[in-house]
Every structure is written in structure tokens, then in C-alpha cells.
Design a protein around this motif. Structure first.
Motif, PDB file in Angstrom:
ATOM      1  N   ALA A  28       0.830  -1.214   0.000  1.00  0.00           N
ATOM      2  CA  ALA A  28       0.000   0.000   0.000  1.00  0.00           C
ATOM      3  C   ALA A  28       0.865   1.265   0.000  1.00  0.00           C
ATOM      4  CB  ALA A  28      -0.926  -0.005   1.214  1.00  0.00           C
ATOM      5  N   LEU A  29       1.946   1.253   0.765  1.00  0.00           N
ATOM      6  CA  LEU A  29       2.821   2.428   0.817  1.00  0.00           C
ATOM      7  C   LEU A  29       3.497   2.674  -0.531  1.00  0.00           C
ATOM      8  CD1 LEU A  29       4.482   1.878   4.317  1.00  0.00           C
ATOM      9  CD2 LEU A  29       2.816   3.644   3.710  1.00  0.00           C
ATOM     10  N   LEU A  30       3.918   1.596  -1.192  1.00  0.00           N
ATOM     11  CA  LEU A  30       4.560   1.748  -2.504  1.00  0.00           C
ATOM     12  C   LEU A  30       3.545   2.174  -3.564  1.00  0.00           C
ATOM     13  CD1 LEU A  30       6.985  -1.322  -2.489  1.00  0.00           C
ATOM     14  CD2 LEU A  30       7.637   1.093  -2.493  1.00  0.00           C
ATOM     15  N   GLU A  31       2.342   1.606  -3.493  1.00  0.00           N
ATOM     16  CA  GLU A  31       1.314   1.989  -4.465  1.00  0.00           C
ATOM     17  C   GLU A  31       0.929   3.457  -4.298  1.00  0.00           C
ATOM     18  OE1 GLU A  31      -0.933  -2.266  -5.343  1.00  0.00           O
ATOM     19  OE2 GLU A  31      -1.664  -0.977  -3.718  1.00  0.00           O
ATOM     20  N   ALA A  32       0.944   3.932  -3.065  1.00  0.00           N
ATOM     21  CA  ALA A  32       0.636   5.342  -2.821  1.00  0.00           C
ATOM     22  C   ALA A  32       1.676   6.261  -3.460  1.00  0.00           C
ATOM     23  CB  ALA A  32       0.550   5.610  -1.322  1.00  0.00           C
ATOM     24  N   ARG A  33       2.848   5.713  -3.719  1.00  0.00           N
ATOM     25  CA  ARG A  33       3.912   6.492  -4.373  1.00  0.00           C
ATOM     26  C   ARG A  33       3.959   6.228  -5.871  1.00  0.00           C
ATOM     27  NH1 ARG A  33       6.841   9.084  -0.736  1.00  0.00           N
ATOM     28  NH2 ARG A  33       8.368   9.627  -2.339  1.00  0.00           N
ATOM     29  N   GLY A  34       2.938   5.530  -6.397  1.00  0.00           N
ATOM     30  CA  GLY A  34       2.823   5.358  -7.843  1.00  0.00           C
ATOM     31  C   GLY A  34       3.361   4.064  -8.403  1.00  0.00           C
ATOM     32  N   HIS A  35       3.845   3.167  -7.560  1.00  0.00           N
ATOM     33  CA  HIS A  35       4.395   1.903  -8.045  1.00  0.00           C
ATOM     34  C   HIS A  35       3.298   0.855  -8.230  1.00  0.00           C
ATOM     35  CE1 HIS A  35       8.577   3.179  -7.374  1.00  0.00           C
ATOM     36  NE2 HIS A  35       8.154   3.700  -6.232  1.00  0.00           N
ATOM     37  N   SER A  36       3.509  -0.041  -9.180  1.00  0.00           N
ATOM     38  CA  SER A  36       2.662  -1.217  -9.349  1.00  0.00           C
ATOM     39  C   SER A  36       3.279  -2.349  -8.542  1.00  0.00           C
ATOM     40  CB  SER A  36       2.585  -1.604 -10.830  1.00  0.00           C
ATOM     41  OG  SER A  36       1.922  -2.842 -10.991  1.00  0.00           O
ATOM     42  N   VAL A  37       2.472  -3.009  -7.698  1.00  0.00           N
ATOM     43  CA  VAL A  37       3.006  -3.996  -6.759  1.00  0.00           C
ATOM     44  C   VAL A  37       2.124  -5.239  -6.723  1.00  0.00           C
ATOM     45  CG1 VAL A  37       3.831  -4.385  -4.390  1.00  0.00           C
ATOM     46  CG2 VAL A  37       3.820  -2.066  -5.330  1.00  0.00           C
ATOM     47  N   GLN A  38       2.761  -6.421  -6.669  1.00  0.00           N
ATOM     48  CA  GLN A  38       2.055  -7.683  -6.503  1.00  0.00           C
ATOM     49  C   GLN A  38       2.725  -8.477  -5.373  1.00  0.00           C
ATOM     50  OE1 GLN A  38       2.101  -9.822 -10.217  1.00  0.00           O
ATOM     51  NE2 GLN A  38       0.912  -8.273 -11.315  1.00  0.00           N
ATOM     52  N   LEU A  39       1.983  -9.441  -4.808  1.00  0.00           N
ATOM     53  CA  LEU A  39       2.530 -10.314  -3.768  1.00  0.00           C
ATOM     54  C   LEU A  39       2.760 -11.714  -4.323  1.00  0.00           C
ATOM     55  CD1 LEU A  39       0.396  -9.483  -0.586  1.00  0.00           C
ATOM     56  CD2 LEU A  39       2.409  -8.299  -1.489  1.00  0.00           C
ATOM     57  N   LEU A  40       3.846 -12.346  -3.851  1.00  0.00           N
ATOM     58  CA  LEU A  40       4.123 -13.746  -4.133  1.00  0.00           C
ATOM     59  C   LEU A  40       4.175 -14.478  -2.799  1.00  0.00           C
ATOM     60  CD1 LEU A  40       5.000 -16.099  -6.022  1.00  0.00           C
ATOM     61  CD2 LEU A  40       7.380 -15.359  -5.644  1.00  0.00           C
ATOM     62  N   GLY A  41       3.090 -15.202  -2.473  1.00  0.00           N
ATOM     63  CA  GLY A  41       3.021 -15.912  -1.202  1.00  0.00           C
ATOM     64  C   GLY A  41       3.817 -17.195  -1.243  1.00  0.00           C
ATOM     65  N   MET A  42       4.540 -17.484  -0.166  1.00  0.00           N
ATOM     66  CA  MET A  42       5.398 -18.665  -0.111  1.00  0.00           C
ATOM     67  C   MET A  42       5.327 -19.294   1.274  1.00  0.00           C
ATOM     68  SD  MET A  42       8.785 -17.125  -1.999  1.00  0.00           S
ATOM     69  CE  MET A  42       9.426 -18.757  -2.338  1.00  0.00           C
ATOM     70  N   THR A  43       5.572 -20.612   1.332  1.00  0.00           N
ATOM     71  CA  THR A  43       5.682 -21.314   2.606  1.00  0.00           C
ATOM     72  C   THR A  43       7.147 -21.648   2.830  1.00  0.00           C
ATOM     73  OG1 THR A  43       3.484 -22.274   2.374  1.00  0.00           O
ATOM     74  CG2 THR A  43       4.965 -23.333   3.938  1.00  0.00           C
ATOM     75  N   THR A  44       7.684 -21.301   3.991  1.00  0.00           N
ATOM     76  CA  THR A  44       9.098 -21.533   4.281  1.00  0.00           C
ATOM     77  C   THR A  44       9.268 -22.755   5.174  1.00  0.00           C
ATOM     78  OG1 THR A  44       9.169 -20.223   6.315  1.00  0.00           O
ATOM     79  CG2 THR A  44       9.428 -19.027   4.224  1.00  0.00           C
ATOM     80  N   LYS A  45      10.513 -23.234   5.272  1.00  0.00           N
ATOM     81  CA  LYS A  45      10.798 -24.372   6.158  1.00  0.00           C
ATOM     82  C   LYS A  45      10.455 -24.040   7.602  1.00  0.00           C
ATOM     83  CE  LYS A  45      14.365 -26.809   3.553  1.00  0.00           C
ATOM     84  NZ  LYS A  45      15.785 -27.214   3.502  1.00  0.00           N
ATOM     85  N   GLY A  46      10.645 -22.772   7.970  1.00  0.00           N
ATOM     86  CA  GLY A  46      10.309 -22.373   9.327  1.00  0.00           C
ATOM     87  C   GLY A  46       8.823 -22.526   9.620  1.00  0.00           C
ATOM     88  N   ASP A  47       8.003 -22.354   8.573  1.00  0.00           N
ATOM     89  CA  ASP A  47       6.562 -22.538   8.737  1.00  0.00           C
ATOM     90  C   ASP A  47       6.184 -24.015   8.782  1.00  0.00           C
ATOM     91  OD1 ASP A  47       5.750 -19.722   8.561  1.00  0.00           O
ATOM     92  OD2 ASP A  47       6.421 -19.849   6.495  1.00  0.00           O
ATOM     93  N   LEU A 213      15.525  -0.468  -6.977  1.00  0.00           N
ATOM     94  CA  LEU A 213      14.625  -0.833  -5.884  1.00  0.00           C
ATOM     95  C   LEU A 213      15.035  -0.161  -4.579  1.00  0.00           C
ATOM     96  CD1 LEU A 213      14.224  -4.640  -6.650  1.00  0.00           C
ATOM     97  CD2 LEU A 213      12.521  -2.851  -7.022  1.00  0.00           C
ATOM     98  N   ILE A 214      16.342  -0.079  -4.359  1.00  0.00           N
ATOM     99  CA  ILE A 214      16.837   0.604  -3.157  1.00  0.00           C
ATOM    100  C   ILE A 214      16.355   2.053  -3.156  1.00  0.00           C
ATOM    101  CG2 ILE A 214      18.929   1.400  -1.974  1.00  0.00           C
ATOM    102  CD1 ILE A 214      20.292  -1.192  -3.018  1.00  0.00           C
ATOM    103  N   ASP A 215      16.397   2.699  -4.308  1.00  0.00           N
ATOM    104  CA  ASP A 215      15.930   4.084  -4.421  1.00  0.00           C
ATOM    105  C   ASP A 215      14.415   4.169  -4.197  1.00  0.00           C
ATOM    106  OD1 ASP A 215      18.521   4.852  -4.979  1.00  0.00           O
ATOM    107  OD2 ASP A 215      18.225   4.945  -7.164  1.00  0.00           O
ATOM    108  N   ALA A 216      13.678   3.191  -4.729  1.00  0.00           N
ATOM    109  CA  ALA A 216      12.216   3.208  -4.588  1.00  0.00           C
ATOM    110  C   ALA A 216      11.795   3.020  -3.135  1.00  0.00           C
ATOM    111  CB  ALA A 216      11.593   2.115  -5.464  1.00  0.00           C
ATOM    112  N   LEU A 217      12.583   2.258  -2.375  1.00  0.00           N
ATOM    113  CA  LEU A 217      12.243   1.971  -0.981  1.00  0.00           C
ATOM    114  C   LEU A 217      12.717   3.052  -0.010  1.00  0.00           C
ATOM    115  CD1 LEU A 217      13.149  -1.820  -1.070  1.00  0.00           C
ATOM    116  CD2 LEU A 217      10.847  -0.875  -0.789  1.00  0.00           C
ATOM    117  N   ALA A 218      13.639   3.903  -0.453  1.00  0.00           N
ATOM    118  CA  ALA A 218      14.232   4.903   0.437  1.00  0.00           C
ATOM    119  C   ALA A 218      13.196   5.765   1.167  1.00  0.00           C
ATOM    120  CB  ALA A 218      15.223   5.781  -0.332  1.00  0.00           C
ATOM    121  N   PRO A 219      12.100   6.200   0.522  1.00  0.00           N
ATOM    122  CA  PRO A 219      11.131   7.039   1.236  1.00  0.00           C
ATOM    123  C   PRO A 219      10.397   6.311   2.363  1.00  0.00           C
ATOM    124  CG  PRO A 219      10.873   7.275  -1.155  1.00  0.00           C
ATOM    125  CD  PRO A 219      11.767   6.102  -0.923  1.00  0.00           C
ATOM    126  N   LEU A 220      10.438   4.977   2.391  1.00  0.00           N
ATOM    127  CA  LEU A 220       9.748   4.216   3.426  1.00  0.00           C
ATOM    128  C   LEU A 220      10.599   4.039   4.679  1.00  0.00           C
ATOM    129  CD1 LEU A 220       8.018   3.635   0.900  1.00  0.00           C
ATOM    130  CD2 LEU A 220       7.863   1.255   1.633  1.00  0.00           C
TER     131      LEU A 220
END
Length: 311
Positions: A28-47, A213-220
Motif C-alpha cells: 500500500a505504501l509503494l502503491e501510494a507512491r505510484g508503483h505497481s506492486v504484486q505479492l508472491l506468497g510462499m511457505t518456508t521451512k520455518g513454517d 529498488l533501493i531508491d524506490a524503498l528509500a522514502p519508506l
């Protein structure tokens, strides 16, 4: 690169309810800054491994590895982590691109019948799989019976409600993020139950060569939180830290002065709890890490032992 020029950012995330909340928050924070974002759900060994203590099967890095593989293979671009689950040393080629503003870092006392730790009867059963919480609880109430507690947040609450425990100890941040604050009967003062390094903070991992990506995340990013957790994590790193070691490190920032407290305990109760504290003016990550290193040296001088290799 402007948001309109950036391809869709794919976030790798665990599929627990809390992990998905965290990923959706970043989305939501990235989309508010104009980025297109999707999620990739995964199950880890820890889970997947729920019948053994994390300290015996490889540590909290088990929650991170599969997400890093997705970044390596290009199936995802960033991974959102609870920072206390992130190993102190990232693999080569990966970087912590952003640390966000911290939620409540304290531990929460959760119980259907008792209002706080002092109200528990002698010999009560308290659930936690954190060695840090175990040694700190033992220091506060040596009479309690500490039993392992694994699973995601909802699973842990269900086990409590099923009567397997008289009380459990959880991170307050996770309960608050999921709207479960009403389950908190009491929060532990950090002076009594010192939090884990990075507890309550979210970190975003990327491939270190992805400057876009580092630049895109800097405002967060939240600089005071980043400096604070850098000092906390430096304590753990210097001690060889992972969840296989009963170590706490917690910092608070006031007017560019970072107060850093740390504690180490012996799970077998053969050595006394070691607590140290110091403060320094901190404005850079290097200064924060230097304070953490100094605290670790003082812990060792007080009798704390570094982590032993996992068997």
C-alpha cells in the motif's frame, strides 16, 4: 527511475496472516507512491517444521531462505521481514534496503485467566520457544514451568485457548498489527523483559545490485529506527547471535543519543543473568554498530558466552 517507468514490484512473503499483513502494508505504501506492486506468497521451512525448537533446526533464517531464493531467481524483487527473524549476516549479494518505523517493541503477556505474570500461581505453565524469553522469565519467576510454543500467531493463541498453557508471551507488535490488542493482558516493561534485537521493526531485503529498488524503498525508511536496530543487531552479530542464543538487545533514541541495553542468560540456570547498558551519540550506521560491538564486549566481560555451533 520514476514510478511510471518501474516494472511491477513483486513482494515475496510468507503466507501467515501476520506476514501477509506486513507485505500488504508495504504494498500500500509503494502503491501510494505510484508503483505497481504484486505479492508472491510462499511457505518456508520455518513454517513447516513445527515439532522442533528453531534453535535446534537452523534458527530463524529458516523463515527467510526461500524468500531469498525467489529474489535470486527473479521471481520476486523484494522481501518484507520481521527484522527479528532476519539473520545478522545476509548472504552475499543481498542487502537490507530499508528499515521502517518501529511498532511497539515490547513483549506481551497473554492469558485467559491471569492479569499479569505476578498473578500466575506457582508452577504455572508459560509457553514460548524463545530462549531469550525463557531466561528472562526464569529470572523473574523461577518457579514457572516454561514449555515450547511454535506455530504462527493464530496457532499460538489457539493452543493457549485450548488450555495447553496458563499464559504465553508474544511480541506486542504482531498482536497490534492484526487488531488483536485486546488479547494483551499486560505488556512487559523493557527493564523487566528486554526485547529481542529488531523486535517490532520491519526490514525490506533486496538483491544488492538493484539500486532502482533501493531508491524506490528509500522514502519508506525511518532513520531513527534503522540506527537503533543496527546497534541491536550488532550486539547479536558480535555474540554470534541467532535464536540459538538467549540474548536480548534493545535501544531507545533521544536527541541523537542512543541508549542501548543488552542481556544474556544461561538456559540451564548455571550462570547468572548478565545485563549491561551504555549510550553514545549516534548519527550513522557505523556509530550505531560500534556501540553494539562495545556492548557485546561488555557482555562477554560479564560472563556471557557466544553462540555455539548448531548440532
Amino acid at each position: 527511475m520514476s514510478p511510471s517507468q518501474t516494472p511491477t514490484i513483486i513482494i515475496a512473503t510468507r503466507e501467515s496472516r501476520l506476514a501477509l499483513w506486513q507485505a500488504e502494508h508495504v504494498k500500500a505504501l509503494l502503491e501510494a507512491r505510484g508503483h505497481s506492486v504484486q505479492l508472491l506468497g510462499m511457505t518456508t521451512k520455518g513454517d513447516q517444521i513445527l515439532d522442533k525448537s528453531l534453535s535446534k533446526v537452523g534458527g530463524k533464517g529458516l523463515f527467510v531462505k526461500e524468500l531469498e531464493v525467489a529474489l535470486e531467481e527473479g521471481r520476486a524483487h523484494i522481501a518484507v521481514h520481521s527484522l527479528k527473524d532476519v539473520p545478522m549476516e545476509l548472504p552475499e549479494g543481498f542487502a537490507l534496503a530499508c528499515v521502517m518505523e518501529r511498532e511497539d517493541p515490547r513483549d506481551a503477556f497473554v492469558s485467559p485467566h491471569y492479569e499479569n505474570l505476578d498473578a500466575l500461581p506457582q508452577g504455572a505453565v508459560v509457553g514460548t520457544s524463545s530462549l531469550r524469553r525463557q531466561v528472562l522469565l526464569q529470572a523473574l519467576r523461577p518457579d514457572l514451568k516454561i514449555e515450547p510454543l511454535r506455530g504462527n500467531l493464530d496457532t499460538r493463541l489457539r493452543k493457549l485457548d485450548d488450555g495447553q498453557y496458563d499464559a504465553i508471551v508474544l511480541a506486542a507488535a504482531g498482536l497490534k498489527r492484526l487488531g488483536l490488542e485486546a488479547r494483551i493482558r499486560a505488556t512487559f516493561a523493557p527493564t523487566a523483559m528486554l526485547p529481542a534485537a529488531g523486535q517490532g521493526a520491519l526490514g525490506i531485503e533486496v538483491r544488492s545490485d538493484r539500486q532502482d529498488l533501493i531508491d524506490a524503498l528509500a522514502p519508506l525508511a525511518h532513520q531513527a529506527t534503522w540506527l537503533t536496530v543496527a546497534a541491536e543487531r550488532a550486539v547479536s552479530r558480535a555474540m554470534g547471535g541467532s535464536c540459538s542464543m538467549p540474548l536480548a538487545a534493545h535501544g531507545t533514541f533521544t536527541n541523537d543519543v542512543l541508549q542501548l541495553d543488552a542481556a544474556w542468560g544461561d538456559v540451564d540456570g548455571q550462570a547468572p543473568l548478565v545485563r549491561v547498558a551504555d549510550n553514545a551519540a549516534v548519527t550513522t550506521l557505523a556509530q550505531a554498530e560500534a556501540l553494539g560491538d562495545a556492548i557485546a564486549q561488555r557482555l562477554r566481560a560479564g560472563g556471557a558466552r557466544g553462540a555455539e555451533p548448531l548440532i
